[in-house]
Scaffold this motif. Structure first.
Motif, PDB file in Angstrom:
ATOM      1  N   ILE A   1      15.317 -69.086 -15.480  1.00 51.52           N
ATOM      2  CA  ILE A   1      15.844 -69.701 -14.146  1.00 51.52           C
ATOM      3  C   ILE A   1      14.758 -70.523 -13.740  1.00 51.52           C
ATOM      4  CG2 ILE A   1      16.340 -69.042 -11.839  1.00 51.52           C
ATOM      5  CD1 ILE A   1      17.158 -66.528 -12.976  1.00 51.52           C
TER       6      ILE A   1
ATOM      7  N   GLN B   1      31.854 -64.587  -9.918  1.00 52.86           N
ATOM      8  CA  GLN B   1      31.424 -64.474 -11.315  1.00 52.86           C
ATOM      9  C   GLN B   1      31.904 -63.378 -11.850  1.00 52.86           C
ATOM     10  OE1 GLN B   1      29.007 -66.487 -12.640  1.00 52.86           O
ATOM     11  NE2 GLN B   1      28.885 -67.848 -11.341  1.00 52.86           N
TER      12      GLN B   1
ATOM     13  N   ARG C   1      24.960 -66.024 -19.664  1.00 55.51           N
ATOM     14  CA  ARG C   1      25.498 -66.977 -18.385  1.00 55.51           C
ATOM     15  C   ARG C   1      24.990 -68.407 -18.489  1.00 55.51           C
ATOM     16  NH1 ARG C   1      28.328 -63.555 -15.035  1.00 55.51           N
ATOM     17  NH2 ARG C   1      27.848 -61.434 -14.890  1.00 55.51           N
TER      18      ARG C   1
ATOM     19  N   LEU D   1      23.511 -71.222 -16.607  1.00 51.49           N
ATOM     20  CA  LEU D   1      22.964 -71.559 -15.230  1.00 51.49           C
ATOM     21  C   LEU D   1      23.506 -72.571 -14.368  1.00 51.49           C
ATOM     22  CD1 LEU D   1      19.221 -70.937 -16.272  1.00 51.49           C
ATOM     23  CD2 LEU D   1      20.922 -69.069 -15.243  1.00 51.49           C
TER      24      LEU D   1
ATOM     25  N   PHE E   1      25.442 -71.897 -11.253  1.00 54.03           N
ATOM     26  CA  PHE E   1      24.774 -71.442 -10.065  1.00 54.03           C
ATOM     27  C   PHE E   1      24.238 -72.542  -9.198  1.00 54.03           C
ATOM     28  CE2 PHE E   1      24.241 -67.871 -13.162  1.00 54.03           C
ATOM     29  CZ  PHE E   1      25.054 -66.998 -12.516  1.00 54.03           C
TER      30      PHE E   1
ATOM     31  N   ALA F   1      20.784 -67.821  -8.691  1.00 60.17           N
ATOM     32  CA  ALA F   1      20.953 -67.292 -10.119  1.00 60.17           C
ATOM     33  C   ALA F   1      20.306 -66.015 -10.192  1.00 60.17           C
ATOM     34  CB  ALA F   1      20.286 -68.356 -10.961  1.00 60.17           C
TER      35      ALA F   1
ATOM     36  N   GLN G   1      22.053 -63.148  -9.079  1.00 57.91           N
ATOM     37  CA  GLN G   1      22.976 -62.796 -10.366  1.00 57.91           C
ATOM     38  C   GLN G   1      22.352 -61.803 -11.313  1.00 57.91           C
ATOM     39  OE1 GLN G   1      26.594 -63.178 -10.682  1.00 57.91           O
ATOM     40  NE2 GLN G   1      26.185 -61.567 -11.754  1.00 57.91           N
TER      41      GLN G   1
END
Length: 463
Positions: free
Chosen positions: A307, A335, A356, A358, A361, A367, A370
């Motif tokens: 992230i 989501q 997922r 990124l 987001f 993010a 999540q």
């Protein structure tokens, strides 16, 4: 000057080896830390330097005995598990201290399980998933078949905490917390060693069992301090909770692994639970504790890096992210929820956040929310495996995630019928090791204020 009565605790981890002195109020009054370079065994595999560890124990004790302000009443030990020291007739180690991560020979493993009823039935009986060298009994089996000449010379095999105790007491004993933790040695149904231990001639190489709350005299003349027989570190860390809380509770210990420990679930492990990475072990009073686990802390570490890189942020930012309930509601709406099990019912080793995109987001903070949502979904699925049907009303969380406001709030929301607390305690393993022998060194009553608790009430959404 009045000397302070203390207990000396050796807390030996893979990386850090620590010595603590606790006073009668369980406050740390002295601390010493050491680190050693690993050595290698005869196959070139890394392993603990046993001689450095032995010398360090004596050096540390010499140092504290010189300090006139302390009176050492007792000594005890906790170390990582799944590690045997093989001693000869004279009490000298016959081999290096083999690493429990050392690869186990496939053919020998197949021979073992084929002889003793197959993996599933055997794992159920011993509450031990198939873990290779991490099942420490398998290390003894390997020694017998790969090094028969050493096995013949073997007088006694001691788990590492009991070896350290032997250095001071001069006596060989076996501790139930070391034997009862995924070793393949203990039959949980019969409450005794599994039959294979007798059939392979292993039992005669094991020292007699002694209670983890018992003590021995020191072998050095003129000393009056008592010596504990040592504990497996995971069991030691649970002791402060067992001493302080008597209503049914579960402890979620969070680090690299997120492990849910339920001392009030004594039901035998099922095949389904074994498939989902559950196991049972024996706590210091000999009662079974059922545990489930997933690799949550490791995944958190890896995904925070991903992230941070994607959103060009410092990963330090994620250490103190505030809980934003509106953001959680938005993510739940937008989501897809993460899966927690595979189609065959096996637990997923990770939460699925890695899959997922990124780009879906808006910010790194979104993010991150999540990621924690996904990890808590996995945590809840893992914890429920050992919580169901046990009457547990309180959940304590210690370790890294206990300081994560998003994780704690989501966990409280996921268990609305339970009280969820973040628990903090300095040096839980060392304190538990001292508490195990409290009656033999401490003149004061058992403490009831060594665990700090922070209650997380369920945040109800506004209509």
């Amino acid at each position: 000057m009045q000397k302070i009565p203390v207990v000396a605790i050796f807390d030996v981890g893979k990386t850090n080896k620590k010595l603590f002195l606790f006073d009668e109020h369980y406050k740390i009054v002295y601390e010493r830390s050491a680190r050693f370079l690993e050595t290698v065994d005869e196959d070139g595999e890394p392993c603990e330097n046993l001689e450095s560890l032995r010398l360090s124990v004596f050096d540390s004790l010499r140092d504290v005995f010189k300090r006139n302000e302390f009176e050492i009443k007792a000594i005890n030990f906790s170390t990582y598990g799944a590690s045997f020291v093989y001693l000869d007739e004279d009490g000298k180690p016959l081999t290096p201290l083999y690493n429990y991560l050392k690869p186990y020979p496939e053919a020998l493993q197949q021979q073992f399980y084929a002889t003793y009823g197959g993996e599933e039935a055997f794992s159920k009986a011993t509450a031990s998933p198939v873990l290779g060298s991490l099942n420490s009994g398998m290390q003894l089996y390997r020694l017998k078949y790969e090094k028969p000449e050493i096995f013949k010379k073997l007088k006694c095999a001691l788990h590492l905490p009991q070896y350290l105790s032997y250095l001071i007491s001069g006596e060989f004993y076996t501790d139930i917390t070391s034997i009862g933790c995924h070793t393949n040695l203990w039959d949980f149904a019969t409450g005794d060693y599994h039959d294979w231990v007798n059939q392979e001639g292993i039992r005669e190489k094991l020292a007699p069992l002694k209670g983890a709350d018992e003590v021995l005299p020191a072998c050095f003349p003129g000393n009056s301090y008592k010596v504990g027989i040592g504990l497996h570190d995971s069991s030691a860390a649970l002791i402060p909770y067992l001493v302080n809380f008597h209503e049914p509770f579960a402890l979620i210990s969070t680090g690299t692994w997120c492990i849910t420990l339920n001392p009030f679930n004594t039901a035998p492990l099922t095949s389904e639970e074994l498939k989902q990475d559950c196991l049972s072990y024996l706590q210091y009073k000999g009662k079974p504790v059922k545990a489930s686990r997933f690799f949550g802390g490791y995944e958190h570490e890896q995904q925070v890096k991903r992230i941070a890189t994607h959103f060009n942020m410092s990963s330090v930012v994620f250490k103190t992210v505030a809980y934003e309930p509106d953001l959680i509601q938005k993510l739940i709406t937008e989501q897809a929820p993460s899966a927690t099990t595979l189609s065959d019912g096996k637990a997923l080793p990770t939460s699925g956040f890695a899959e997922r995109e990124l780009t879906s987001f808006v910010t790194g903070i979104e993010a991150y929310h999540q990621l924690i949502l996904d990890l808590v979904a996995q945590q809840v699925a893992s914890s429920k495996l050992v919580l169901q049907g046990t009457g547990v009303r309180r959940i304590f969380v210690d370790g890294g995630f206990s300081k994560n406001a998003i994780y704690m709030n989501l966990l409280a929301a996921a268990f609305p019928d339970k009280e969820v607390y973040a628990a903090s305690m300095a040096q839980a393993t060392a304190i538990g090791t001292a508490l195990a022998i409290h009656q033999h060194w401490n003149t004061k009553p058992l403490p009831n204020d060594i665990i700090e608790l922070k209650y997380y009430a369920i945040a109800h959404q506004e209509a």
